[in-house]
Design an enzyme around this catalytic site. Structure first.
Site, PDB file in Angstrom:
ATOM      1  N   ARG A 193     -15.551   2.706   8.910  1.00 49.93           N
ATOM      2  CA  ARG A 193     -14.380   3.311   8.261  1.00 49.93           C
ATOM      3  C   ARG A 193     -13.472   4.033   9.252  1.00 49.93           C
ATOM      4  O   ARG A 193     -12.311   4.293   8.945  1.00 49.93           O
ATOM      5  CB  ARG A 193     -14.846   4.324   7.210  1.00 49.93           C
ATOM      6  CG  ARG A 193     -15.580   3.701   6.069  1.00 49.93           C
ATOM      7  CD  ARG A 193     -16.113   4.785   5.161  1.00 49.93           C
ATOM      8  NE  ARG A 193     -15.030   5.454   4.465  1.00 49.93           N
ATOM      9  CZ  ARG A 193     -14.684   5.194   3.217  1.00 49.93           C
ATOM     10  NH1 ARG A 193     -15.323   4.287   2.536  1.00 49.93           N
ATOM     11  NH2 ARG A 193     -13.697   5.844   2.640  1.00 49.93           N
ATOM     12  N   HIS A 217      14.175 -22.091  12.423  1.00 56.68           N
ATOM     13  CA  HIS A 217      15.066 -20.954  12.162  1.00 56.68           C
ATOM     14  C   HIS A 217      14.694 -19.762  13.031  1.00 56.68           C
ATOM     15  O   HIS A 217      14.943 -18.623  12.655  1.00 56.68           O
ATOM     16  CB  HIS A 217      15.025 -20.586  10.681  1.00 56.68           C
ATOM     17  CG  HIS A 217      15.497 -21.703   9.798  1.00 56.68           C
ATOM     18  ND1 HIS A 217      16.798 -22.125   9.787  1.00 56.68           N
ATOM     19  CD2 HIS A 217      14.825 -22.510   8.938  1.00 56.68           C
ATOM     20  CE1 HIS A 217      16.922 -23.140   8.936  1.00 56.68           C
ATOM     21  NE2 HIS A 217      15.731 -23.386   8.416  1.00 56.68           N
ATOM     22  N   GLU A 261      -3.380 -15.435   7.102  1.00 59.98           N
ATOM     23  CA  GLU A 261      -4.699 -14.819   7.241  1.00 59.98           C
ATOM     24  C   GLU A 261      -5.297 -15.145   8.617  1.00 59.98           C
ATOM     25  O   GLU A 261      -5.928 -14.293   9.252  1.00 59.98           O
ATOM     26  CB  GLU A 261      -5.613 -15.287   6.093  1.00 59.98           C
ATOM     27  CG  GLU A 261      -7.046 -14.814   6.142  1.00 59.98           C
ATOM     28  CD  GLU A 261      -7.222 -13.292   6.155  1.00 59.98           C
ATOM     29  OE1 GLU A 261      -6.248 -12.564   5.909  1.00 59.98           O
ATOM     30  OE2 GLU A 261      -8.332 -12.854   6.457  1.00 59.98           O
ATOM     31  N   ASN A 272     -11.659  13.735   4.338  1.00 62.85           N
ATOM     32  CA  ASN A 272     -10.990  12.432   4.402  1.00 62.85           C
ATOM     33  C   ASN A 272      -9.648  12.568   3.711  1.00 62.85           C
ATOM     34  O   ASN A 272      -9.561  13.220   2.675  1.00 62.85           O
ATOM     35  CB  ASN A 272     -11.769  11.372   3.612  1.00 62.85           C
ATOM     36  CG  ASN A 272     -13.041  10.966   4.294  1.00 62.85           C
ATOM     37  OD1 ASN A 272     -13.330  11.405   5.401  1.00 62.85           O
ATOM     38  ND2 ASN A 272     -13.815  10.134   3.628  1.00 62.85           N
ATOM     39  N   GLY A 273      -8.632  11.902   4.223  1.00 63.14           N
ATOM     40  CA  GLY A 273      -7.341  11.914   3.539  1.00 63.14           C
ATOM     41  C   GLY A 273      -6.327  12.764   4.290  1.00 63.14           C
ATOM     42  O   GLY A 273      -6.498  13.058   5.477  1.00 63.14           O
ATOM     43  N   LYS A 324     -11.734   0.216   8.005  1.00 63.77           N
ATOM     44  CA  LYS A 324     -12.065  -0.724   6.941  1.00 63.77           C
ATOM     45  C   LYS A 324     -11.417  -0.342   5.623  1.00 63.77           C
ATOM     46  O   LYS A 324     -10.940  -1.179   4.886  1.00 63.77           O
ATOM     47  CB  LYS A 324     -13.583  -0.747   6.802  1.00 63.77           C
ATOM     48  CG  LYS A 324     -14.093  -1.654   5.725  1.00 63.77           C
ATOM     49  CD  LYS A 324     -14.355  -3.017   6.284  1.00 63.77           C
ATOM     50  CE  LYS A 324     -14.650  -4.050   5.252  1.00 63.77           C
ATOM     51  NZ  LYS A 324     -14.079  -5.346   5.630  1.00 63.77           N
ATOM     52  N   LYS A 337      -6.300 -12.299  11.339  1.00 63.74           N
ATOM     53  CA  LYS A 337      -7.646 -12.184  11.941  1.00 63.74           C
ATOM     54  C   LYS A 337      -7.542 -12.135  13.454  1.00 63.74           C
ATOM     55  O   LYS A 337      -8.172 -11.306  14.104  1.00 63.74           O
ATOM     56  CB  LYS A 337      -8.542 -13.375  11.571  1.00 63.74           C
ATOM     57  CG  LYS A 337      -9.129 -13.428  10.204  1.00 63.74           C
ATOM     58  CD  LYS A 337     -10.188 -12.402   9.920  1.00 63.74           C
ATOM     59  CE  LYS A 337      -9.559 -11.154   9.397  1.00 63.74           C
ATOM     60  NZ  LYS A 337      -9.360 -10.961   8.028  1.00 63.74           N
ATOM     61  N   TRP A 349     -11.010   8.815  11.599  1.00 64.75           N
ATOM     62  CA  TRP A 349      -9.912   7.905  11.932  1.00 64.75           C
ATOM     63  C   TRP A 349      -8.672   8.790  11.928  1.00 64.75           C
ATOM     64  O   TRP A 349      -8.242   9.254  10.875  1.00 64.75           O
ATOM     65  CB  TRP A 349      -9.824   6.805  10.881  1.00 64.75           C
ATOM     66  CG  TRP A 349      -8.818   5.751  11.190  1.00 64.75           C
ATOM     67  CD1 TRP A 349      -9.018   4.615  11.920  1.00 64.75           C
ATOM     68  CD2 TRP A 349      -7.456   5.702  10.748  1.00 64.75           C
ATOM     69  NE1 TRP A 349      -7.860   3.876  11.980  1.00 64.75           N
ATOM     70  CE2 TRP A 349      -6.880   4.512  11.275  1.00 64.75           C
ATOM     71  CE3 TRP A 349      -6.642   6.535   9.982  1.00 64.75           C
ATOM     72  CZ2 TRP A 349      -5.560   4.151  11.044  1.00 64.75           C
ATOM     73  CZ3 TRP A 349      -5.315   6.183   9.760  1.00 64.75           C
ATOM     74  CH2 TRP A 349      -4.799   4.994  10.289  1.00 64.75           C
ATOM     75  N   CYS A 369     -12.046   7.435   7.639  1.00 61.16           N
ATOM     76  CA  CYS A 369     -13.001   8.508   7.898  1.00 61.16           C
ATOM     77  C   CYS A 369     -14.220   8.349   6.980  1.00 61.16           C
ATOM     78  O   CYS A 369     -14.140   7.689   5.959  1.00 61.16           O
ATOM     79  CB  CYS A 369     -12.427   9.902   7.676  1.00 61.16           C
ATOM     80  SG  CYS A 369     -10.913  10.228   8.582  1.00 61.16           S
ATOM     81  N   GLU A 422      -6.044  -8.810  14.650  1.00 58.99           N
ATOM     82  CA  GLU A 422      -6.931  -7.665  14.380  1.00 58.99           C
ATOM     83  C   GLU A 422      -8.035  -7.543  15.425  1.00 58.99           C
ATOM     84  O   GLU A 422      -8.316  -6.458  15.906  1.00 58.99           O
ATOM     85  CB  GLU A 422      -7.624  -7.833  13.017  1.00 58.99           C
ATOM     86  CG  GLU A 422      -6.827  -7.391  11.824  1.00 58.99           C
ATOM     87  CD  GLU A 422      -7.600  -7.605  10.526  1.00 58.99           C
ATOM     88  OE1 GLU A 422      -7.601  -6.688   9.713  1.00 58.99           O
ATOM     89  OE2 GLU A 422      -8.189  -8.688  10.312  1.00 58.99           O
TER      90      GLU A 422
HETATM   91  C1  G6P Z   1      -7.670  -2.524   5.794  1.00 61.48           C
HETATM   92  C2  G6P Z   1      -8.788  -3.445   6.215  1.00 61.48           C
HETATM   93  C3  G6P Z   1      -8.466  -4.874   5.808  1.00 61.48           C
HETATM   94  C4  G6P Z   1      -8.173  -4.950   4.312  1.00 61.48           C
HETATM   95  C5  G6P Z   1      -7.104  -3.939   3.896  1.00 61.48           C
HETATM   96  C6  G6P Z   1      -7.017  -3.822   2.387  1.00 61.48           C
HETATM   97  O1  G6P Z   1      -6.535  -2.814   6.520  1.00 61.48           O
HETATM   98  O2  G6P Z   1      -8.995  -3.373   7.619  1.00 61.48           O
HETATM   99  O3  G6P Z   1      -9.559  -5.710   6.121  1.00 61.48           O
HETATM  100  O4  G6P Z   1      -7.753  -6.239   3.981  1.00 61.48           O
HETATM  101  O5  G6P Z   1      -7.411  -2.644   4.394  1.00 61.48           O
HETATM  102  O6  G6P Z   1      -8.223  -3.284   1.917  1.00 61.48           O
HETATM  103  P1  G6P Z   1      -8.824  -3.554   0.496  1.00 61.48           P
HETATM  104  O7  G6P Z   1     -10.130  -2.798   0.484  1.00 61.48           O
HETATM  105  O8  G6P Z   1      -7.836  -3.005  -0.483  1.00 61.48           O
HETATM  106  O9  G6P Z   1      -9.004  -5.022   0.333  1.00 61.48           O
END
Ligand code: G6P
Length: 610
Positions: free
Chosen positions: A27, A506, A483, A99-100, A605, A487, A75, A2, A490
């Site tokens: 966000r 396995h 990673e 937020n929260g 984010k 990606k 969000w 948010c 996501e």
């Molecule tokens: C969210 C974001 C990711 C990020 C993760 C951790 O899931 O979408 O891109 O890696 O949070 O966030 P941070 O700010 O702690 O790296």
């Protein structure tokens, strides 16, 4: 999670609030809303399901005037995304954005219902509006009512309130979710991220846990959790106003992928000399604290966790000390033991991830030797609460899928490995020089990787109609495979999994057929021959291999194998360099599939709720 923007000014603030939301949309983006006290001292509120653009369109049809207002991009946590659940929430004269999560919302809702309040949404936030409205009847100001209210709230929140009867100020409260006050000339602002306020100010003060503040045009009064007046340091931000503009790029993610050579250069600037890495890069106390370190515990979430997984390989191999890595949401609730002289490292782009922050606080209680935050946001909670800090200088990252934050984290972790390796009696003689040379070569190497873009675009076509993909790697490249898979899932919504290649037989081998693309990360290291055997296991079962291979690895394209040749490099650098082709692959697949690259569904984010 948010986004909040608030303003108190002489001019109309609707456009400032809307522009702030556009900048915070990364966000959270399932709905957006705004409330402004107009010159006739009435509250006008507008909310829309969907993106900030929908709210912008509504504001064109129904312009709101007035100099005091709050806005929000959501969000969803409690209650589905809908207009009735969108913020701001209102109770008579009181309006709030939040937020929260309010953890005791059920209890408060029942109490407030008994007092006659009707609820019009499914959110936890609405209890804040009614609670403050109720307390406002018994208090002389909005500030006092909010100070009373926060005593009853459990959970993590950042919130901003306005009161129709006090049109010249707004009140904000922070507990767990970041809030920053922006100081203008004859006008003041609040935001959940300074990025939102860059068009109007560069002077910021972060609120601390438990702070409540009253913001008016000419004054900001801040009170700590005991309601004592306090000063919070005002910083001049060097964030670039343009950082949140896409420029020539179609998406922020693509822009940020291409910014990596520069971001990595900036991250090393003044910290890496010809002879090695300066320990001071990790803070003034680092030269004193780091030599005594005998083990490392890394904690992070998401992409940042993957960078920790790479670092584990580097730290154990080159610094010769044990390194453990754990997901923050697990670490914080697990019964954990503290090794002697252990450095506790958090890695985070935002510095505000709720689980990572909670893990740091737990670690401080447990008594680790020292804490180090590797972070991209100066002044964030993690940075403020850690003994040592390493600031990645990636600049603002807007795309929800992290790219340049990840490679700059890796750069910082490689630099940390170099510093820790100085105390390793087993380290090879020329190791420090190898680190320094490698780091200096890195930006040019990343540019070479970006130049592979058109070839990667061709490879991406094979993924667009697939539902699943497998990523394989060994050693530190297993983390890069993780990673790569993260990606892809996501942003393209293709189910992607990463496996340490040795685990293939396995389980995942059962999934292999012609519809399962298998991406292999194959630098020229001591595990290459083992990896080639794993590739044969896939090929023998009709799997389609997409191998990102060192040009010196001798892997040739043939039936069932497509090869992308990556420049030959010291394998120390391979985790950083191989990330870029994988980012580009996901990007192109997502564009082909037509998904929302910068704001993928259901994600946000900055995850400031647990
Ligand atoms: C969210 C974001 C990711 C990020 C993760 C951790 O899931 O979408 O891109 O890696 O949070 O966030 P941070 O700010 O702690 O790296």
């Amino acid at each position: 999670m948010c986004g909040i923007v608030g303003a108190v000014a002489q001019r109309d603030v609707a456009e400032i609030l809307l522009e702030g939301l556009r900048r915070l949309e990364y966000r959270g983006y399932d709905s957006a809303g705004i409330a402004i006290i107009n010159p006739e001292q009435q509250i006008n509120r507008l909310r829309r399901l969907g993106k900030v653009q929908e709210l912008g369109n509504a504001l064109k049809e129904t312009p709101l005037t007035g100099g005091t207002g709050i806005s929000h991009t959501r969000w969803a946590t409690h209650g589905e995304p809908s207009e009735r659940n969108a913020h701001p929430h209102q109770s008579a004269d009181i309006v709030v954005v939040h937020n929260g999560i309010i953890e005791n919302h059920e209890l408060l809702r029942n109490q407030l219902r008994d007092q006659g309040y009707n609820f019009s949404s499914d959110t936890d936030t609405e209890v804040m509006a009614h609670l403050v409205a109720e307390l406002r009847k018994q208090t002389s100001s909005l500030l006092e009512a909010v100070q009373q209210a926060v005593k009853q709230l459990h959970g993590a929140y950042g919130a901003a309130f306005i009161d129709r009867t006090q049109p010249d100020s707004l009140v904000v409260a922070r507990s767990g979710s970041p809030l920053v006050i922006g100081y203008g000339i004859g006008e003041n602002f609040v935001g959940s991220d300074p990025l939102a306020l860059l068009p109007v100010t560069r002077k910021f003060a972060y609120l601390e846990e438990g702070d409540v503040a009253e913001i008016s045009r000419h004054e900001v009064k801040i009170f700590d959790q005991n309601a004592h007046p306090v000063e919070r340091k005002i910083h001049e931000s060097d964030l670039s106003y343009d950082a949140s503009d896409k420029g020539e790029y179609r998406h922020y993610m693509l822009k940020e992928i291409h910014e990596q050579p520069r971001a990595v250069t900036d991250t090393m600037e003044g910290r890496v000399t010809q002879d090695g890495v300066a320990a001071e890069a990790f803070g003034p106390e680092a030269a004193k604290l780091l030599p005594g370190i005998k083990s490392v515990q890394i904690v992070a979430c998401g992409t940042s966790y993957n960078s920790g997984m790479v670092a584990r390989n580097w730290i154990e191999r080159y610094a010769g000390i044990p390194c453990r890595v754990e997901i923050a949401s697990e670490f914080r609730y697990r019964h954990t033991l503290v090794p002697e002289d252990c450095l506790f490292i958090t890695i985070s782009q935002s510095g505000e991830t709720a689980d990572t922050l909670a893990a740091l606080r737990k670690a401080k209680e447990q008594g680790y030797a020292a804490s180090l935050a590797i972070c991209n946001v100066a002044g964030s909670s993690l940075v403020r609460e850690s003994d040592l800090t390493f600031m990645t200088r990636a600049g603002a990252e807007i795309g929800v899928a992290s790219t340049k934050a990840f490679t700059t984290q890796l750069t910082g972790l490689l630099m940390l490995t170099a510093v820790l390796a100085r105390n390793n009696p087993q380290a090879e003689d020329a190791l420090q020089k190898r680190f320094a040379d490698g780091l200096h070569q890195l930006p040019a190497l990343l540019k070479q990787c970006l130049a592979l873009d058109s070839e990667i675009l061709k490879l991406s076509q094979a993924f667009a109609d697939k539902h699943h993909a497998l990523f394989l790697g060994r050693g530190s490249q297993h983390a890069i495979a993780m990673e790569g898979a993260l990606k892809l899932k996501e942003i393209s919504y293709i189910h992607a999994e990463a496996y340490a290649a040795g685990e293939l037989k396995h389980g995942p081998l059962a999934l292999i057929d012609e519809n399962m693309p298998v991406v292999v990360v194959a630098p020229n290291n001591d595990l290459l021959e083992k990896l080639k055997s794993n590739m044969e296991e896939v090929r023998a079962r009709g799997g389609q291999l997409f191998v990102f291979a060192d040009e010196a690895a001798g892997i040739k394209p043939e039936q069932g194998i497509q090869v992308l040749n990556v420049p030959h490099m010291d394998h120390l650098l391979a985790p950083i360099a191989y990330t870029l082709p994988l980012q580009l692959l996901s990007y192109h697949v997502a564009v082909l599939k037509g998904t929302d690259v910068d704001q993928p569904r259901n994600l946000a984010k900055s995850v400031t709720v647990e």
